[in-house]
Design a protein around this motif. Structure first.
Motif, PDB file in Angstrom:
ATOM      1  N   UNK A 158     -47.735  35.718 116.702  1.00 20.74           N
ATOM      2  CA  UNK A 158     -47.585  36.746 117.723  1.00 20.74           C
ATOM      3  C   UNK A 158     -48.929  37.100 118.350  1.00 20.74           C
ATOM      4  N   UNK A 159     -49.982  37.165 117.525  1.00 19.66           N
ATOM      5  CA  UNK A 159     -51.314  37.475 118.046  1.00 19.66           C
ATOM      6  C   UNK A 159     -51.817  36.358 118.958  1.00 19.66           C
ATOM      7  N   UNK A 160     -51.604  35.108 118.559  1.00 17.29           N
ATOM      8  CA  UNK A 160     -52.006  33.975 119.397  1.00 17.29           C
ATOM      9  C   UNK A 160     -51.209  33.960 120.695  1.00 17.29           C
ATOM     10  N   UNK A 161     -49.928  34.263 120.593  1.00 16.63           N
ATOM     11  CA  UNK A 161     -49.036  34.243 121.751  1.00 16.63           C
ATOM     12  C   UNK A 161     -49.454  35.278 122.796  1.00 16.63           C
ATOM     13  N   UNK A 170     -57.567  34.442 124.975  1.00 17.55           N
ATOM     14  CA  UNK A 170     -58.743  33.710 124.517  1.00 17.55           C
ATOM     15  C   UNK A 170     -58.923  33.893 123.021  1.00 17.55           C
ATOM     16  N   UNK A 171     -59.679  32.969 122.418  1.00 14.88           N
ATOM     17  CA  UNK A 171     -59.980  33.044 120.995  1.00 14.88           C
ATOM     18  C   UNK A 171     -61.395  32.532 120.754  1.00 14.88           C
ATOM     19  N   UNK A 172     -62.016  33.038 119.697  1.00 16.88           N
ATOM     20  CA  UNK A 172     -63.328  32.543 119.283  1.00 16.88           C
ATOM     21  C   UNK A 172     -63.313  32.334 117.780  1.00 16.88           C
ATOM     22  N   UNK A 203     -63.649  26.252 106.950  1.00 16.85           N
ATOM     23  CA  UNK A 203     -63.616  27.208 105.845  1.00 16.85           C
ATOM     24  C   UNK A 203     -64.470  28.436 106.163  1.00 16.85           C
ATOM     25  N   UNK A 204     -64.196  29.533 105.451  1.00 15.75           N
ATOM     26  CA  UNK A 204     -64.936  30.794 105.628  1.00 15.75           C
ATOM     27  C   UNK A 204     -64.952  31.218 107.097  1.00 15.75           C
ATOM     28  N   UNK A 205     -63.841  31.023 107.763  1.00 15.82           N
ATOM     29  CA  UNK A 205     -63.780  31.224 109.209  1.00 15.82           C
ATOM     30  C   UNK A 205     -63.650  32.690 109.584  1.00 15.82           C
ATOM     31  N   UNK A 206     -64.224  33.007 110.747  1.00 15.66           N
ATOM     32  CA  UNK A 206     -63.975  34.272 111.421  1.00 15.66           C
ATOM     33  C   UNK A 206     -63.263  33.941 112.725  1.00 15.66           C
ATOM     34  N   UNK A 207     -62.149  34.581 112.966  1.00 12.64           N
ATOM     35  CA  UNK A 207     -61.358  34.324 114.176  1.00 12.64           C
ATOM     36  C   UNK A 207     -61.051  35.637 114.870  1.00 12.64           C
ATOM     37  N   UNK A 208     -61.359  35.688 116.159  1.00  9.88           N
ATOM     38  CA  UNK A 208     -60.989  36.819 116.995  1.00  9.88           C
ATOM     39  C   UNK A 208     -60.160  36.317 118.169  1.00  9.88           C
ATOM     40  N   UNK A 209     -59.087  37.042 118.494  1.00  7.78           N
ATOM     41  CA  UNK A 209     -58.273  36.721 119.663  1.00  7.78           C
ATOM     42  C   UNK A 209     -58.270  37.938 120.574  1.00  7.78           C
ATOM     43  N   UNK A 210     -58.777  37.755 121.789  1.00 10.06           N
ATOM     44  CA  UNK A 210     -58.953  38.878 122.719  1.00 10.06           C
ATOM     45  C   UNK A 210     -59.679  40.049 122.052  1.00 10.06           C
ATOM     46  N   UNK A 211     -60.663  39.704 121.201  1.00 11.39           N
ATOM     47  CA  UNK A 211     -61.451  40.733 120.532  1.00 11.39           C
ATOM     48  C   UNK A 211     -60.836  41.301 119.275  1.00 11.39           C
ATOM     49  N   UNK A 212     -59.600  40.943 118.972  1.00 11.29           N
ATOM     50  CA  UNK A 212     -58.927  41.439 117.761  1.00 11.29           C
ATOM     51  C   UNK A 212     -59.212  40.501 116.599  1.00 11.29           C
TER      52      UNK A 212
END
Length: 314
Positions: free
Chosen positions: A134-137, A141-143, A294-303
């Motif tokens: 749902x967050x990806x949908x 953007x994502x980082x 591994x040890x990932x940090x993921x933000x989608x639209x800043x979330x």
């Protein structure tokens, strides 16, 4: 009941909901025959008319199955594909799904993996998977970053998030088993990925540094990187397409070098190159290879979704 028998029963009866009288096709190659036999027998025990089809191992993940197998997939009501190479991103699988068959692919599955990873708390895993999808949908953007040097930015505009949560009872439902991820086909991406787990090579001591520009893998150095880009380019430039962004949600998965399990590890991110048409993208090519961060940090639209490998999505 053994742990493997319990896992097989979960696949057939809970995930796929096989019913009496349904036509079920189980596709294997010689290396996966034993698991295929167990799945076919469980489907038959559920009252289905279950058939086992044995094909030669495919050349790469995403290589099409024989025409006879493709026809059987399209004609059945339920398919299960515990094969050495993935059929997930093939045209044959997509045609079967589009015609209403529900099913699961299980590329590279082993008995130990199936027994262990399918013992997850399904309700908790499914809640995480749906939340990630749902967050990806909803995002544009994502980082993705990691301590080893990953820094990848992706555009998600117009693409749909998908939950791989093991709930495959609806007509046309499709997923990967063992399950546990939320994923999307990015529209675009640029940056660097640093990884030690690469399909189909496994884990290397030296990490690979992958460079992505304009939605394509343009360079790969260190570890298995050169072999990865060589294999992708064997299918032409489209083989280097940035095809998938996924987040693992299964806390029973462990790092083994087998991408089917590695990409499900809770707190990891995986990206894939090659075919994306089967998951909402527009590239159709007979290859789809994942790498795990591994040890990932993921933000989608800043979330925040992940923080240094910790699931933090609310």
């Amino acid at each position: 009941m053994t742990e493997l028998a319990a896992a097989v029963r979960t696949v057939v009866r809970r995930c796929l909901g096989v019913q009496p009288g349904e036509d079920v096709v189980v596709v294997v190659d010689p290396a996966t025959r034993a698991i295929g036999d167990a799945l076919r027998e469980e489907a038959a025990a559920a009252g289905a008319d279950a058939v086992l089809m044995i094909m030669d191992e495919r050349a790469t993940d995403g290589t099409e199955p024989p025409r006879t197998v493709a026809a059987a997939l399209e004609a059945c009501e339920v398919f299960i594909a515990p094969t050495s190479r993935s059929l997930s991103h093939t045209s044959a699988r997509k045609r079967a799904t589009d015609h209403g068959a529900r099913g699961a692919t299980m590329p590279g599955v082993t008995e130990d993996m199936l027994a262990r990873v399918m013992s997850v708390d399904f309700d908790t895993m499914a809640t995480r998977s749906k939340a990630v999808a749902a967050a990806l949908d909803a995002a544009t953007s994502a980082r993705v970053t990691c301590p080893r040097g990953t820094d990848l930015r992706l555009a998600l505009d117009g693409r749909a998030g998908i939950s791989d949560d093991g709930e495959l009872t609806a007509r046309g439902a499709f997923g990967n088993l063992p399950c546990g991820e939320g994923f999307i086909a990015p529209a675009f991406g640029e940056g660097t990925v640093v990884t030690s787990s690469l399909a189909p090579f496994g884990i290397s001591e030296e990490p690979a540094e992958l460079t992505v520009a304009e939605g394509r893998l343009i360079a790969a150095e260190g570890g298995f990187g050169p072999r990865l880009i060589e294999l992708l380019l064997s299918q032409g430039e489209l083989g280097t397409n940035l095809a998938e962004l996924g987040v693992g949600t299964n806390d029973m998965a462990r790092l083994t070098g087998n991408i089917l399990e590695d990409e499900k590890i809770l707190g990891t991110v995986h990206v894939a190159f090659g075919a994306s048409a089967g998951i909402g993208g527009n590239v159709s090519v007979p290859i789809h290879l994942d790498v795990v961060i591994a040890d990932a940090t993921l933000e989608v639209d800043g979330q925040a979704v992940l923080d240094h490998g910790r699931y933090v999505l609310e």
